[in-house]
Design an enzyme around this catalytic site. Structure first.
Site, PDB file in Angstrom:
ATOM      1  N   ARG A 570      29.441 -11.463  53.283  1.00  0.00           N
ATOM      2  CA  ARG A 570      30.467 -11.354  52.255  1.00  0.00           C
ATOM      3  C   ARG A 570      31.847 -11.633  52.851  1.00  0.00           C
ATOM      4  O   ARG A 570      32.105 -11.321  54.010  1.00  0.00           O
ATOM      5  CB  ARG A 570      30.431  -9.949  51.626  1.00  0.00           C
ATOM      6  CG  ARG A 570      29.227  -9.727  50.725  1.00  0.00           C
ATOM      7  CD  ARG A 570      29.237 -10.673  49.530  1.00  0.00           C
ATOM      8  NE  ARG A 570      30.303 -10.328  48.629  1.00  0.00           N
ATOM      9  CZ  ARG A 570      30.137  -9.728  47.452  1.00  0.00           C
ATOM     10  NH1 ARG A 570      28.927  -9.440  47.015  1.00  0.00           N
ATOM     11  NH2 ARG A 570      31.176  -9.451  46.686  1.00  0.00           N
ATOM     12  N   THR A 677      23.624  -6.355  59.632  1.00  0.00           N
ATOM     13  CA  THR A 677      22.207  -6.671  59.790  1.00  0.00           C
ATOM     14  C   THR A 677      22.046  -8.177  59.949  1.00  0.00           C
ATOM     15  O   THR A 677      21.043  -8.647  60.494  1.00  0.00           O
ATOM     16  CB  THR A 677      21.366  -6.198  58.598  1.00  0.00           C
ATOM     17  OG1 THR A 677      21.989  -6.653  57.386  1.00  0.00           O
ATOM     18  CG2 THR A 677      21.235  -4.692  58.575  1.00  0.00           C
ATOM     19  N   LYS A 681      19.356 -10.621  62.324  1.00  0.00           N
ATOM     20  CA  LYS A 681      18.558 -11.776  61.889  1.00  0.00           C
ATOM     21  C   LYS A 681      18.783 -12.961  62.812  1.00  0.00           C
ATOM     22  O   LYS A 681      17.841 -13.673  63.165  1.00  0.00           O
ATOM     23  CB  LYS A 681      18.934 -12.170  60.445  1.00  0.00           C
ATOM     24  CG  LYS A 681      18.696 -11.080  59.407  1.00  0.00           C
ATOM     25  CD  LYS A 681      19.374 -11.432  58.069  1.00  0.00           C
ATOM     26  CE  LYS A 681      19.500 -10.202  57.185  1.00  0.00           C
ATOM     27  NZ  LYS A 681      20.454 -10.418  56.065  1.00  0.00           N
TER      28      LYS A 681
HETATM   29  C1  LIG Z   1      21.575  -9.847  55.782  1.00  0.00           C
HETATM   30  C2  LIG Z   1      22.395 -10.291  54.654  1.00  0.00           C
HETATM   31  C3  LIG Z   1      23.690  -9.788  54.474  1.00  0.00           C
HETATM   32  C4  LIG Z   1      24.330  -8.832  55.451  1.00  0.00           C
HETATM   33  O1  LIG Z   1      25.040  -9.595  56.409  1.00  0.00           O
HETATM   34  P1  LIG Z   1      26.105  -8.913  57.372  1.00  0.00           P
HETATM   35  O2  LIG Z   1      26.455 -10.012  58.307  1.00  0.00           O
HETATM   36  O3  LIG Z   1      25.414  -7.779  58.064  1.00  0.00           O
HETATM   37  O4  LIG Z   1      27.248  -8.484  56.527  1.00  0.00           O
HETATM   38  C5  LIG Z   1      24.424 -10.241  53.401  1.00  0.00           C
HETATM   39  N1  LIG Z   1      23.916 -11.128  52.514  1.00  0.00           N
HETATM   40  C6  LIG Z   1      22.680 -11.643  52.664  1.00  0.00           C
HETATM   41  C7  LIG Z   1      22.184 -12.632  51.662  1.00  0.00           C
HETATM   42  C8  LIG Z   1      21.879 -11.237  53.719  1.00  0.00           C
HETATM   43  O5  LIG Z   1      20.645 -11.742  53.834  1.00  0.00           O
END
Ligand SMILES: *Cc1c(COP(=O)(O)O)cnc(C)c1O
Length: 850
Positions: A570, A677, A681
């Site tokens: 975001r 998170t 990934k």
């Molecule tokens: C994992 C994920 C997030 C979280 O991302 P951050 O970098 O931890 O803020 C946000 N949007 C989507 C679509 C995700 O898959």
């Protein structure tokens, strides 16, 4: 011995997906044809690709049904403790591929579609994302459901079935435009409506005092209609339930108007109450005190608690065991986890049910409430903390307001007892905030009403203990815990990166899919060049595929040999996409100044949605796009630097891009990102991280070693010290010529020649009013990025670092996170028990008993 039906040489055939048994493929084809005919009512002359997607979805769904029913029967027979995960968001993404992966039927389905002349990947692309979330918090809930099912826990996700999920983002001349996400337009094959289980939810009304307590009367009722979706575990024949509520006007709605001849208007009025679950609020880490949002929160809580109590009372052992009617065993049978404070009205609602309806004494009810509930905090940003104006509650939920006042009255008394004479402490800790506008602090309420409070990464859990909720930690030190977030390796490796999954499985087998710590075994192969080459070959293939996607989607040709540098999440000032912009401009200026100097090529990709009302975030999107336009069209730059805005970032796009990343940007100001998170990934998919010592980055460094991550910038302590001293952006501006040049370009309209003032707000924010202290980290960030580029020039070193990253990602499996919640908060034990497959249990076919 089964053998493949045909010998087409797609790599899926020789992979961890296994081979497709002839019998299974043949049955799948039959089921597919049957669904096309009987379910979709189509023949092949008029079928569209979407029809084929739905026929496949129904075919796969058939494989869930037996397991789903049997799992629920099993829970009824065994009556284990249940855990209820309450969340206003479940960011599920697509279901088809995930279901095939978890049921182990991917290769058979693939082969069946191939034999029918269909491209399964093309069909998979036709599924709409279930975008019932904003970002990390909602995606966490989805990963947790996968892990709870895989760990065999009797778990339920409870949420809202928004008709419109997170908006779809389009770029118009570089600006974000929002489009409604009409995700149910073509129907949802994964849900089952349960109209027989509708539940009434009350609003408004008044409180009536009676001899034996209080009654909430003259309320307006809205029905909650449950829609159930299956949540399959990986390879264990468990299928749990996610139950989402949809608002439905009762048939008696506005009866008085029906009788007074206002029939048409009365029917139209029904819409108003059904609007409760119309749309997801699109704010990430931002509290917006709207009445409709409060209605959503209470609607979820009220329907869910009734369902939980119904299930508790209707236990198989309930009728024989009178204990089930006095609620003593409730906390032994029920755990309720609150995903942030959004569902925190569960605390006063549970008290209302136990005291007003079930007739328990307050003290008994309060003990049950605390033992049952637990609260997860997701942010320390003050603008994100929910503080509901008392006047809204007074009107919408008058009895709950009374209960909150009484909880506060008793709590304040306890604080006074523990800290005699400390009146300032008592004032600070009051759940009812006495400002010019009285408000209820929902985080305080949640801490007081729960036996466990957890942060989502080690550093974040320390901050909430020693800063955000310091007084509460001193009052209840035993309640505070840490549960570092995680991600499911099924979706975020097996599903999204089959190439890498196979290379890993070739080396160490496939036990890592349910025990991610197994990836450590890859370290033994760190010096095998063939292995490193195999890992990097997969990365290169993923990059080529993404390059193709970028060219067809945006018409930008990117260099697949360049560093794929990704910053997707975001758009928020604390996540510092602007710091990334400053780096882009520095690189651009270097190339312009010295076009023939050596340069390590980069493709910088930024993606993410801005909350529609967040001016600064939307301006940042425009800035990225304007920089892109100038950089990408400058012939001197060529293919050495490209900027790409990845439109409409969402779960299904994350699955496409993350496997192709070389570099993951995790550059929030230390102390602002609770966990992250996205960072996990990327690590799991073999990207290196450039990041601050914030959130889970800290623990990632511990796991992989400081040599294998690019850390820069201030620590939390340094950030605090600078705040105390006074952050003076001018100091950094004066020190760095590069920084001055970049800022003046932004300020003077270099990137907005048609409107030179366009980005003045950004300049002014950076120079005069920046809570996130970008300029203080600028030098360190640029130096660190230069180190990234230098490292990328050594492919063997880079490859080794990637493997160390993958090998160190075991801790960040949501299986580990959920095991900790289970043991340390819920009082449950994960199990590797495998239910029998449905074909091992015959269908009931005898006469139906009355
Ligand atoms: C994992 C994920 C997030 C979280 O991302 P951050 O970098 O931890 O803020 C946000 N949007 C989507 C679509 C995700 O898959």
């Amino acid at each position: 011995m089964a053998k493949p039906q045909s010998d087409h040489d797609r790599k899926k055939q020789i992979s961890i997906r296994g081979i497709a048994p002839v019998e299974d493929v043949s049955n799948l084809k039959k089921a597919f044809n049957r669904h096309l005919h009987y379910t979709l009512v189509k023949d092949r002359n008029v079928s569209t690709q979407r029809d084929y997607y739905f026929a496949l979805a129904h075919t796969v769904r058939d494989h869930l049904v037996g397991r789903w029913i049997r799992t629920q029967q099993h829970y009824y027979e065994k009556d284990p403790k249940r855990v209820y995960y309450l969340s206003l968001e479940f960011y599920m993404g697509r279901t088809l591929t995930n279901t095939m992966v978890n049921l182990g039927i991917q290769s058979s389905c693939d082969e069946a579609m191939y034999q029918l002349g269909l491209d399964i990947e093309e069909l998979e692309e036709l599924e709409e994302d279930a975008g019932l979330g904003n970002g990390g918090l909602g995606r966490l809930a989805a990963c947790f459901l996968d892990s709870m099912a895989t760990l065999g826990l009797a778990a339920y996700g409870y949420g809202l079935r928004y008709e419109y999920g997170i908006f779809s983002q389009r770029l118009e001349n570089g600006w974000q435009a929002e489009e409604p996400d009409d995700w149910l337009r073509h129907g949802n094959p994964w849900e089952k409506a349960r109209p027989e289980y509708v539940i009434p939810v009350n609003f408004y009304g008044r409180v009536e005092k009676t001899d034996n307590g209080s009654r909430w009367v003259d309320t307006q009722t809205v029905f909650a209609m449950p829609y159930d979706s299956p949540v399959p575990g990986y390879g264990n024949n468990t299928v749990n339930t996610m139950r989402l509520w949809s608002a439905k006007a009762p048939s008696s709605f506005n009866l008085k108007f029906f009788n007074s001849g206002e029939y048409i208007n009365a029917v139209i009025e029904r819409n108003v109450s059904e609007n409760i679950t119309k749309v997801l609020y699109p704010n990430d880490n931002m509290f917006e005190g709207k009445e409709l949002r409060l209605k959503q929160e209470y609607f979820l809580v009220a329907a869910t608690l009734q369902d939980i109590i119904r299930r508790f009372k209707s236990s198989k052992f309930g009728s024989r065991d009178p204990v089930r009617t006095n609620f003593d065993t409730f906390p032994d049978k029920v755990a309720i986890q609150l995903n942030d404070t959004h569902p925190s009205m569960a605390i006063p609602e549970l008290m209302r049910i136990l005291v007003d309806i079930e007739g328990l004494p307050w003290e008994k009810a309060w003990e049950i409430c605390i033992k049952t509930c637990a609260y997860t905090n997701h942010t320390v940003l003050p603008e994100a903390l929910e503080r509901w104006p008392v006047h809204l509650l007074e009107n919408l939920l008058p009895r709950h307001l009374e209960i909150i006042y009484y909880i506060n009255f008793l709590f304040i008394k306890e604080v006074g007892k523990k800290f005699p004479g400390d009146n300032d402490r008592v004032r600070r800790m009051s759940i009812v905030e006495e400002s010019d506008e009285k408000r209820i602090n929902m985080a305080f309420l949640s801490i007081v009403g729960a036996h466990a409070v957890n942060g989502v990464a080690a550093i974040h859990s320390e901050i909430i203990k020693h800063d955000t909720f310091k007084d509460f930690y001193e009052m209840f030190p035993d309640r505070f815990q840490n549960k570092t977030n995680g991600i499911t390796p099924r979706r975020w490796l097996v599903l999204c990166n089959p190439g890498l999954s196979d290379v890993i499985a070739d080396k160490i087998g496939d036990a890592w899919i349910t025990n991610l710590y197994e990836l450590r075994r890859l370290e033994r192969h760190i010096s095998e060049e063939t292995f490193l080459r195999a890992v990097m070959k997969v990365k290169q293939e993923n990059k080529m595929k993404l390059a193709q996607y970028i060219e067809t989607s945006y018409g930008v040709k990117v260099n697949p040999a360049s560093i794929f540098d990704m910053h997707v999440k975001r758009i928020h000032e604390y996540k510092r996409q602007l710091l990334n912009c400053l780096h882009m401009i520095v690189l651009y200026n270097r190339l312009k100044k010295n076009p023939n100097a050596p340069f390590v090529p980069r493709t910088i990709m930024i993606g993410g949605k801005a909350a529609p009302g967040y001016h600064m975030a939307k301006l940042i999107i425009k800035l990225v796009n304007n920089i892109a336009k100038i950089v990408n069209n400058d012939p001197i730059i060529g293919d050495r630097l490209k900027i790409v805005y990845l439109e409409n970032y969402r779960v299904s796009l994350a699955e496409k891009i993350i496997p192709a990343a070389d570099l993951s940007e995790q550059i929030s100001t230390a102390g602002t990102e609770a966990s992250g998170t996205g960072n996990m990934k990327f690590q799991l998919n073999g990207a290196l991280t450039i990041g601050t010592l914030d959130g889970a980055n800290v623990e990632m460094r511990e796991e992989m070693g400081a040599d294998n991550i690019f850390i820069f910038g201030m620590t939390v302590d340094e950030v605090e010290a600078l705040k105390v001293k006074g952050y003076n952006p001018r100091e950094f501006y004066d020190k760095s010529a590069d920084l001055r040049q970049v800022l003046e370009q932004i300020n003077s309209g270099y990137f907005s020649p048609e409107n030179p003032d366009l980005f003045k707000d950004i300049y002014n924010s950076l120079m005069h009013n920046d809570r996130f202290m970008l300029l203080a980290d600028f030098d360190s960030y640029i130096q660190c990025q230069d180190k990234v580029s230098a490292t990328f020039k050594n492919p063997l070193l880079w490859a080794k670092m990637c493997v160390y990253n993958i090998a160190a990602s075991g801790k960040f499996s949501s299986d580990r996170t959920i095991s900790e919640y289970a043991r340390e908060i819920w009082g449950m034990e994960p199990s590797d028990f495998k239910l029998p497959a449905p074909h091992e249990v015959p269908l009931e076919t005898g006469p139906i008993k009355k």
